[in-house]
Motif scaffolding. Structure first.
Motif, short mmCIF file in Angstrom:
data_model
loop_
_atom_site.label_atom_id
_atom_site.label_comp_id
_atom_site.label_asym_id
_atom_site.label_seq_id
_atom_site.Cartn_x
_atom_site.Cartn_y
_atom_site.Cartn_z
N TYR A 48 0.84 -1.20 0.00
CA TYR A 48 0.00 0.00 0.00
C TYR A 48 0.89 1.26 0.00
CZ TYR A 48 -2.99 3.68 1.92
OH TYR A 48 -3.64 4.87 2.14
N ALA A 49 0.60 2.20 -0.91
CA ALA A 49 1.35 3.46 -0.98
C ALA A 49 0.86 4.38 0.13
CB ALA A 49 1.18 4.11 -2.35
N VAL A 50 1.64 4.47 1.18
CA VAL A 50 1.23 5.15 2.41
C VAL A 50 0.81 6.60 2.16
CG1 VAL A 50 2.05 5.93 4.68
CG2 VAL A 50 2.57 3.61 3.89
N GLY A 217 3.81 -1.06 -9.55
CA GLY A 217 3.43 0.30 -9.16
C GLY A 217 1.96 0.46 -8.82
N GLY A 218 1.52 1.71 -8.80
CA GLY A 218 0.11 2.01 -8.54
C GLY A 218 -0.57 2.36 -9.85
N GLY A 219 -1.54 3.27 -9.77
CA GLY A 219 -2.24 3.69 -10.98
C GLY A 219 -3.68 3.21 -11.04
N ILE A 255 2.36 -4.94 -6.29
CA ILE A 255 1.65 -3.72 -6.70
C ILE A 255 1.69 -2.73 -5.54
CG2 ILE A 255 0.08 -4.63 -8.47
CD1 ILE A 255 -2.08 -4.81 -6.26
N GLU A 256 1.54 -1.46 -5.89
CA GLU A 256 1.57 -0.40 -4.87
C GLU A 256 0.35 0.50 -4.98
OE1 GLU A 256 6.39 0.29 -4.68
OE2 GLU A 256 5.23 1.47 -6.08
N PRO A 257 -0.83 -0.03 -4.78
CA PRO A 257 -2.02 0.82 -4.92
C PRO A 257 -2.11 1.86 -3.81
CG PRO A 257 -2.65 -1.34 -4.08
CD PRO A 257 -1.17 -1.40 -4.34
C1 LIG Z 1 2.23 7.48 -5.25
C2 LIG Z 1 2.85 6.19 -5.56
C3 LIG Z 1 2.04 5.06 -5.69
C4 LIG Z 1 0.54 5.09 -5.59
O1 LIG Z 1 -0.02 5.49 -6.79
P1 LIG Z 1 -1.60 5.44 -7.01
O2 LIG Z 1 -1.76 5.93 -8.40
O3 LIG Z 1 -2.22 6.30 -5.99
O4 LIG Z 1 -2.03 4.03 -6.87
C5 LIG Z 1 2.67 3.86 -5.93
N1 LIG Z 1 4.02 3.78 -6.05
C6 LIG Z 1 4.82 4.84 -5.93
C7 LIG Z 1 6.29 4.67 -6.05
C8 LIG Z 1 4.26 6.08 -5.69
O5 LIG Z 1 5.06 7.14 -5.59
#
Ligand SMILES: *Cc1c(COP(=O)(O)O)cnc(C)c1O
Length: 380
Positions: A48-50, A217-219, A255-257
Motif C-alpha cells: 500500500y502506498a502510504v 506500481g500504482g495507478g 503492486i503499490e495501490p
Molecule cells: C504514489 C505512488 C504510488 C501510488 O499510486 P496510485 O496511483 O495512488 O495508486 C505507488 N508507487 C509509488 C512509487 C508512488 O510514488
C-alpha cells in the motif's frame, strides 16, 4: 458513499460538531478494496502506498490484513512500523533519498530500496549495505489523469547499467519498477513497461545477474465522474502481459495501490459559503465552498481530478457554476475551464458531499493557509 458515512455525518450535525469541512473514511470499504486487489492479482503482494492516506487506523487495518507498505520517507516508515508491519514488509520506494535517511531506514530494518541512477545506488551501498534494490524505469503516463512522468525513473536502456552497478557494490539487484501514472484508466498501459522489463531481465541474465521481481506500481483508479474499469480487468490485462513477455518464467510481482485502495472509501462534507455573479448578465454563477485547493482538494490542480459532488437538491435543474475554495488566493479555484453543473436551488449554507476523497486529500492539506485549518479526518 456508505450508510455508515451518512449516519456518521448526521450524528455529527446533530451534535453541532459540523463547524468545518471534514473527510470521513469507511474502513469497511478499505477492507473490501484490499480483498478485491488480492483476488484480482492473487500471486502479487500488495504494498500500500502510504502517502495516499497515512491515517493510523487505515494502516493498522491493512497491516492486519497482510498488506505490505510502500513508503517515501523515514516518517512513513515509522508510521507503517507503528501500525504493526515488520520491516521486511516495508519498501523505501522513493528514488530521491538523503543518505542519512537511508541510514536511518537501515537501522529500522528496511532492506528494500528504489533507485533510478548510479548516484542513488552508491548512497544505498554505503548506508544500507547488502540490501535489495529495484530500478525504476520511466513511463510516459499516457492514459493517466494524474501522470507521474519524467520525475522518476530512467530510460530502460540505462536500468541494466544501474542494476549492474548495484551488483558490483554488493547490493542485491532485485528487480524493476514502474508507475503507469495515477488514475490510469487503461488497463493495457502496463504492457509496454512489462515488455521493457522482460528485455532488461534477459539482458542482465546474460551478464550473470538474475533479477527476481517486477514492481507494477500504482495507478489503479477510483471512480470519480467518469466510469473506470474494475480491478479484475487490470489483473487480467497485467497477467496476460506477464505471460506474453516472460513466458513460463513469470517473476515475483508486487503492486503499490494508493488511490485504488482508499479513494472510494472517503467522502468530504463541505459547506457553500457564498454564491454570486460577477455581472448581472453572467451565465455562470460562482459557488464558493469552505474547502479548496489548500485544505484538501489539491488534486483539482489543472482540473485533473473531477470529483462527484452530491447535494440535497440533486434531481433539480442544473446550472453551470465556477467552483472555488474559501482562501484569498486566486489559484484556489477548483473548476472554471470546464464549469461544474450544480442544482440551481443550491443555497448559501447548503452542505455538499464530495465523493471519492479518501486518497490524496488529508495529506495535501496546508498547515493553516489563511487561517483555515487542515482538513479534519474521521476514520470509522
Ligand atoms: C504514489 C505512488 C504510488 C501510488 O499510486 P496510485 O496511483 O495512488 O495508486 C505507488 N508507487 C509509488 C512509487 C508512488 O510514488
Amino acid at each position: 458513499m456508505t450508510n455508515r458515512i451518512i449516519e456518521f455525518l448526521r450524528d455529527r450535525r446533530e451534535k453541532g460538531l459540523d463547524d468545518g469541512p471534514c473527510v470521513v473514511v469507511d474502513l469497511d470499504v478499505v477492507r473490501d478494496n484490499y480483498a478485491t486487489f488480492a483476488q484480482a492479482l492473487p500471486d502479487t503482494r500488495v504494498f500500500y502506498a502510504v502517502k495516499a492516506n497515512p491515517d493510523a487506523q487505515v494502516l493498522k487495518l491493512l497491516a492486519g490484513l497482510g498488506s505490505c507498505f510502500d513508503t517515501a520517507s523515514v516518517v512513513e516508515i515509522q508510521q507503517a512500523l507503528a501500525a504493526g508491519a515488520t520491516p521486511d514488509r516495508i519498501s523505501f520506494g522513493n528514488t530521491i533519498k538523503k543518505e542519512r535517511d537511508i541510514a536511518r531506514a537501515y537501522e529500522l530494518g528496511i532492506r528494500l530500496y528504489a533507485v533510478d541512477c548510479e548516484a542513488e545506488v552508491e548512497k544505498i551501498a554505503r548506508a544500507a549495505p547488502g540490501s535489495r534494490v529495484f530500478c525504476r524505469i520511466l513511463c510516459n503516463g499516457e492514459g493517466a489523469e494524474w501522470p507521474l512522468s519524467r520525475k522518476f525513473g530512467c530510460v530502460p536502456e540505462m536500468a541494466g547499467r544501474v542494476l549492474e552497478h548495484a551488483h558490483r557494490l554488493g547490493l542485491i539487484a532485485y528487480g524493476l519498477s514502474f508507475h503507469v501514472g495515477s488514475q490510469q484508466r487503461n488497463p493495457r498501459m502496463w504492457d509496454a513497461a512489462l515488455r521493457s522489463s522482460a528485455d532488461i531481465f534477459r539482458d542482465l541474465a546474460e551478464r550473470g545477474i538474475h533479477l527476481q521481481m517486477v514492481n507494477l506500481g500504482g495507478g489503479f483508479p477510483t471512480k470519480y465522474l467518469k466510469d473506470v474499469p474494475a480491478v479484475k480487468a487490470y489483473g487480467q490485462a497485467i497477467f496476460k502481459s506477464l505471460r506474453k513477455h516472460f513466458g513460463n518464467r513469470i517473476p515475483e510481482t508486487i503492486i503499490e495501490p494508493g488511490r485504488g485502495m482508499v479513494g472510494n472509501a472517503g467522502v468530504i462534507e463541505a459547506e457553500v459559503v457564498l454564491i454570486s455573479k460577477k455581472a448581472d448578465d453572467d451565465a455562470v454563477k460562482w459557488v464558493y465552498l469552505d474547502i479548496g485547493k489548500f485544505n484538501g482538494l489539491a488534486e483539482t490542480m489543472d482540473e485533473m481530478i473531477r470529483y462527484p459532488i452530491r447535494t440535497e437538491f440533486d434531481g433539480d435543474e442544473l446550472a453551470p457554476c465556477v467552483l472555488a475554495g474559501p482562501t484569498c488566493d486566486s489559484v484556489d479555484v477548483l473548476y472554471e475551464k470546464e464549469p461544474y453543473l450544480l442544482p440551481v436551488s443550491l443555497e448559501i449554507g447548503s452542505k455538499v458531499l464530495i465523493e471519492g476523497t479518501g486518497a490524496y486529500t488529508t495529506t495535501y492539506s496546508a498547515v493553516e493557509f489563511n487561517g483555515f485549518p487542515p482538513l479534519k479526518s474521521y476514520v470509522i
